[in-house]
Scaffold this motif. Structure first.
Motif, mmCIF file in Angstrom:
data_model
loop_
_atom_site.group_PDB
_atom_site.id
_atom_site.type_symbol
_atom_site.label_atom_id
_atom_site.label_comp_id
_atom_site.label_asym_id
_atom_site.label_seq_id
_atom_site.Cartn_x
_atom_site.Cartn_y
_atom_site.Cartn_z
ATOM 1 N N THR A 63 0.849 -1.188 0.000
ATOM 2 C CA THR A 63 0.000 0.000 0.000
ATOM 3 C C THR A 63 0.883 1.236 0.000
ATOM 4 O OG1 THR A 63 -1.661 -1.203 1.272
ATOM 5 C CG2 THR A 63 -1.872 1.195 1.184
ATOM 6 N N VAL A 86 2.139 4.460 3.240
ATOM 7 C CA VAL A 86 1.943 4.027 4.623
ATOM 8 C C VAL A 86 2.993 2.972 4.933
ATOM 9 C CG1 VAL A 86 -0.547 4.478 4.661
ATOM 10 C CG2 VAL A 86 0.291 2.222 3.968
ATOM 11 N N ASN A 143 4.176 -0.587 5.543
ATOM 12 C CA ASN A 143 3.768 -1.946 5.216
ATOM 13 C C ASN A 143 4.582 -2.934 6.050
ATOM 14 O OD1 ASN A 143 1.939 -1.926 2.424
ATOM 15 N ND2 ASN A 143 3.211 -0.104 2.624
ATOM 16 N N SER A 173 2.539 -6.902 8.054
ATOM 17 C CA SER A 173 2.285 -5.651 7.355
ATOM 18 C C SER A 173 1.368 -4.822 8.243
ATOM 19 C CB SER A 173 1.630 -5.909 5.993
ATOM 20 O OG SER A 173 1.342 -4.689 5.344
ATOM 21 N N SER A 174 1.871 -3.682 8.709
ATOM 22 C CA SER A 174 1.111 -2.855 9.651
ATOM 23 C C SER A 174 -0.204 -2.382 9.076
ATOM 24 C CB SER A 174 1.948 -1.646 10.076
ATOM 25 O OG SER A 174 3.116 -2.052 10.741
ATOM 26 N N THR A 175 -0.207 -2.089 7.786
ATOM 27 C CA THR A 175 -1.416 -1.638 7.103
ATOM 28 C C THR A 175 -1.662 -2.565 5.927
ATOM 29 O OG1 THR A 175 -0.809 0.638 7.678
ATOM 30 C CG2 THR A 175 -2.530 0.340 6.026
ATOM 31 N N PRO A 176 -2.774 -3.307 5.892
ATOM 32 C CA PRO A 176 -3.939 -3.212 6.783
ATOM 33 C C PRO A 176 -3.921 -4.154 7.987
ATOM 34 C CG PRO A 176 -4.469 -4.614 4.944
ATOM 35 C CD PRO A 176 -3.048 -4.170 4.734
ATOM 36 N N GLY A 177 -2.805 -4.783 8.296
ATOM 37 C CA GLY A 177 -2.725 -5.666 9.453
ATOM 38 C C GLY A 177 -2.792 -7.126 9.075
ATOM 39 N N ASP A 229 -7.790 -9.218 11.973
ATOM 40 C CA ASP A 229 -6.528 -8.700 11.453
ATOM 41 C C ASP A 229 -5.578 -8.446 12.615
ATOM 42 O OD1 ASP A 229 -7.150 -6.160 12.650
ATOM 43 O OD2 ASP A 229 -8.396 -5.689 10.914
ATOM 44 N N ALA A 234 -4.146 -5.197 12.990
ATOM 45 C CA ALA A 234 -3.973 -3.780 12.673
ATOM 46 C C ALA A 234 -2.966 -3.141 13.612
ATOM 47 C CB ALA A 234 -5.313 -3.066 12.775
ATOM 48 N N GLY A 235 -2.096 -2.332 13.039
ATOM 49 C CA GLY A 235 -1.056 -1.705 13.842
ATOM 50 C C GLY A 235 0.031 -2.661 14.256
ATOM 51 N N GLN A 268 0.720 -4.804 18.796
ATOM 52 C CA GLN A 268 -0.137 -3.897 18.029
ATOM 53 C C GLN A 268 -0.072 -2.535 18.716
ATOM 54 O OE1 GLN A 268 -3.170 -7.413 17.766
ATOM 55 N NE2 GLN A 268 -3.881 -5.845 16.319
#
Length: 313
Positions: A181, A184, A186, A203-207, A229, A231-232, A247
């Motif tokens: 992505t 942001v 990743n 991958s932090s985004t989208p988790g 997920d 996320a974060g 997270q």
């Protein structure tokens, strides 16, 4: 992707007096030590430190890097006392860190850079320019086999630096299920798979969690059970087939059970603590997990206070 300082061989580092010095740091006899109840569970860092990475070896010393200037702080887990091991320099960054059993400290340097330090003295031994300085974020690192593997949060690639020897850096392009992505973070935290044949990357985004082939770079998304997920997702820590996912802005650690091939992760538990203030990465010593609080939602000034905390497993 070549070193900008002479790179010492592992044999040279372990020769003569250096072997004795590094044995003290690595602590071969303390591998099975565990904290006792009297050991502290909170550890102050200098004001304005801006921590993000932490690593612990076989002896009870934590190493924590600074985003402010690339400095490294070493704390005795038994007492909570510590000091600056490496003073850093203008333009340097230290995010993810990992300590080799040979006493080498591998540091993700954010702006396309990876560094190698002597964990006993803090001396900077080697600097690798993995990528261009802009458009990349060398974020975290893990040790697997004969290489230290670094993530790049802004590009679909991993970078393998030779451990304790001369050699070329290997760039591994992420393909398969991997989704990059733009604009942001990743790829972030990274650990080896239980069988040692691949790498688990969050991958932090989208988790999402991925199992990456060391041979090809093909990334297979790890199916999550019990969680939508991660996320974060920031730092990862794995013990056997138990995977801990920090997270950060959610102030929690998700604990997953991996299947034998690390294709499925089943949520077993979550760890929260009122002392969490955007924890980023984690390292284990005995029956405790140690984390640094990056405090991303607080002012990031020279006066901001920072610390690390420990939670029981």
């Amino acid at each position: 992707m070549t070193p900008t300082h002479p790179h010492p061989t592992r044999r040279a580092l372990l020769g003569g007096a250096a072997l004795a010095a590094l044995a003290v740091t690595a602590g071969a006899g303390a591998a099975n030590a565990s904290p006792n109840a009297a050991w502290p569970t909170e550890f102050p860092l200098p004001d304005g430190w801006l921590p993000e990475g932490i690593t612990i070896g076989r002896r009870p010393y934590a190493y924590m890097g600074s985003r402010a200037n690339g400095a490294i702080y070493r704390t005795d887990l038994r007492t909570g006392e510590g000091g600056v091991l490496y003073a850093g320099a203008t333009g340097q960054v230290a995010v993810g860190l990992k300590l080799d059993r040979d006493g080498l400290l591998y540091v993700a340097g954010s702006t396309g850079v990876a560094r190698v330090h002597d964990s006993r003295t803090g001396e900077l031994l080697t600097t690798y320019q993995l990528t261009e300085a802009t458009g990349h974020f060398i974020n975290d690192v893990t040790l697997l086999g004969d290489r230290a593997w670094f993530t790049d949060s802004r590009a679909a690639a991993l970078y393998g630096v030779p451990r304790g020897r001369d050699g070329e850096v290997r760039a591994l392009t992420l393909t398969g299920d991997w989704v990059q992505t733009p604009d942001v973070n990743n790829a972030n935290g990274i650990v080896g798979t239980p069988d040692g044949r691949g790498l688990i990357v969050v991958s932090s985004t989208p988790g999402k969690l991925y199992n990456v082939s060391l041979k090809t770079g093909y990334a297979t998304e790890i199916a999550l059970s019990g969680a939508a997920d991660v996320a974060g997702g920031d730092g990862l820590w794995r013990t056997g087939r138990t995977l801990y996912v920090v997270q950060n802005r959610l102030n929690l650690i998700s604990v997953f059970d991996l299947d034998a091939k690390a294709t499925t992760a089943t949520l077993r538990d979550t760890i929260t603590d009122p002392r969490f203030d955007v924890p980023t990465t984690a390292a284990q010593f005995g029956n405790r997990l140690y984390l640094v609080n990056a405090r991303f939602t607080s002012p990031q000034t020279p006066e901001t206070t920072f610390n690390a905390v420990a939670v029981s497993l």
